[in-house]
Scaffold this motif. Structure first.
Motif, PDB file in Angstrom:
ATOM      1  N   UNK A  55       0.862  -1.191   0.000  1.00  0.00           N
ATOM      2  CA  UNK A  55       0.000   0.000   0.000  1.00  0.00           C
ATOM      3  C   UNK A  55       0.893   1.235   0.000  1.00  0.00           C
ATOM      4  N   UNK A  56       0.421   2.265  -0.663  1.00  0.00           N
ATOM      5  CA  UNK A  56       1.093   3.564  -0.697  1.00  0.00           C
ATOM      6  C   UNK A  56       0.080   4.599  -1.171  1.00  0.00           C
ATOM      7  N   UNK A  57       0.549   5.808  -1.477  1.00  0.00           N
ATOM      8  CA  UNK A  57      -0.382   6.864  -1.874  1.00  0.00           C
ATOM      9  C   UNK A  57      -1.138   6.531  -3.157  1.00  0.00           C
ATOM     10  N   UNK A  58      -0.590   5.694  -4.026  1.00  0.00           N
ATOM     11  CA  UNK A  58      -1.258   5.304  -5.262  1.00  0.00           C
ATOM     12  C   UNK A  58      -2.044   4.017  -5.151  1.00  0.00           C
ATOM     13  N   UNK A  59      -1.902   3.326  -4.047  1.00  0.00           N
ATOM     14  CA  UNK A  59      -2.585   2.052  -3.827  1.00  0.00           C
ATOM     15  C   UNK A  59      -3.070   2.050  -2.377  1.00  0.00           C
ATOM     16  N   UNK A  60      -4.214   2.662  -2.186  1.00  0.00           N
ATOM     17  CA  UNK A  60      -4.731   2.910  -0.840  1.00  0.00           C
ATOM     18  C   UNK A  60      -5.222   1.639  -0.168  1.00  0.00           C
ATOM     19  N   UNK A  61      -4.746   1.438   1.054  1.00  0.00           N
ATOM     20  CA  UNK A  61      -5.180   0.299   1.848  1.00  0.00           C
ATOM     21  C   UNK A  61      -6.695   0.318   1.978  1.00  0.00           C
ATOM     22  N   UNK A  62      -7.311  -0.830   1.733  1.00  0.00           N
ATOM     23  CA  UNK A  62      -8.757  -0.956   1.828  1.00  0.00           C
ATOM     24  C   UNK A  62      -9.493  -0.701   0.520  1.00  0.00           C
ATOM     25  N   UNK A  63      -8.812  -0.146  -0.477  1.00  0.00           N
ATOM     26  CA  UNK A  63      -9.463   0.109  -1.769  1.00  0.00           C
ATOM     27  C   UNK A  63      -9.618  -1.198  -2.542  1.00  0.00           C
ATOM     28  N   UNK A  64     -10.453  -1.173  -3.567  1.00  0.00           N
ATOM     29  CA  UNK A  64     -10.639  -2.363  -4.388  1.00  0.00           C
ATOM     30  C   UNK A  64      -9.332  -2.752  -5.082  1.00  0.00           C
ATOM     31  N   UNK A  65      -8.555  -1.794  -5.547  1.00  0.00           N
ATOM     32  CA  UNK A  65      -7.286  -2.069  -6.222  1.00  0.00           C
ATOM     33  C   UNK A  65      -6.278  -2.715  -5.281  1.00  0.00           C
ATOM     34  N   UNK A  66      -6.376  -2.433  -3.991  1.00  0.00           N
ATOM     35  CA  UNK A  66      -5.470  -2.946  -2.968  1.00  0.00           C
ATOM     36  C   UNK A  66      -5.750  -4.418  -2.652  1.00  0.00           C
TER      37      UNK A  66
END
Length: 186
Positions: A55-66
């Protein structure tokens, strides 16, 4: 064998097989299938499976992409290591997870070949682990539009070639295909 004392076991690492990370990955379905078969083999052979999730600023924890891809899911007793840097060891509890399981060799799969997979391989070797890269169970996306001068196939082939010769005092890197890799060392 690894330069770590009393660490006779291997563990399968599954790095960043997340929806947003592998959405446009080269040979995505085959790589996921290969990792799935390795996970099943590891479970059958009582080899620890350790999942890593970025996770990072472009891959937010909890998001669908994550989220991990739906084809691959950790078992209830399989650790999930969250990370914020390419190297899965950097500022994570991965070393303690492996130590608790007497692991001195990691078998590495996942994404992205030219980022987190490569950083984790080097991080493992530097920290005293042997590290096997599964040659057909890692992937990357096409980064030529951002200046990478080669195709994903070339990035994967180059990483497989150079990692097969990796070594340091008392430890080594190697590569093997899904069909040929040995998951156990004990």
């Amino acid at each position: 064998m690894a330069s770590l004392e009393n660490r006779p076991k291997s563990a399968l690492l599954v790095i960043d097989m997340q929806k947003g990370v592998v959405a446009d990955a080269h040979d995505r379905e085959r790589v996921i299938a290969n990792i799935g078969s390795l996970v099943a083999r590891a479970r059958d052979e009582d080899v620890p499976v350790v999942w890593v999730q970025h996770s990072d600023e472009g891959l937010a924890e909890g998001s669908e992409e994550w989220e991990l891809v739906p084809e691959l899911a950790p078992g209830d007793d399989e650790p999930l290591v969250g990370k914020h840097y390419g190297d899965s060891f950097e500022e994570t509890d991965l070393e303690s997870v492996l130590a608790k399981r007497a692991v001195g060799r990691v078998v590495v799969t996942g994404a992205q070949t030219d980022a987190c997979v490569r950083a984790t391989l080097h991080g493992a070797l530097v920290r005293g682990y042997d590290a096997t890269l599964v040659s057909d169970a890692h992937t990357t996306e096409d980064l030529r539009q951002w200046g990478v001068p080669v195709s994903p196939e070339q990035v994967i082939a180059h990483t497989n070639a150079y990692w097969s010769e990796a070594k340091a005092p008392g430890r080594k890197g190697d590569t093997a295909s899904t069909a040929e890799v040995s998951l156990r060392t004990d």
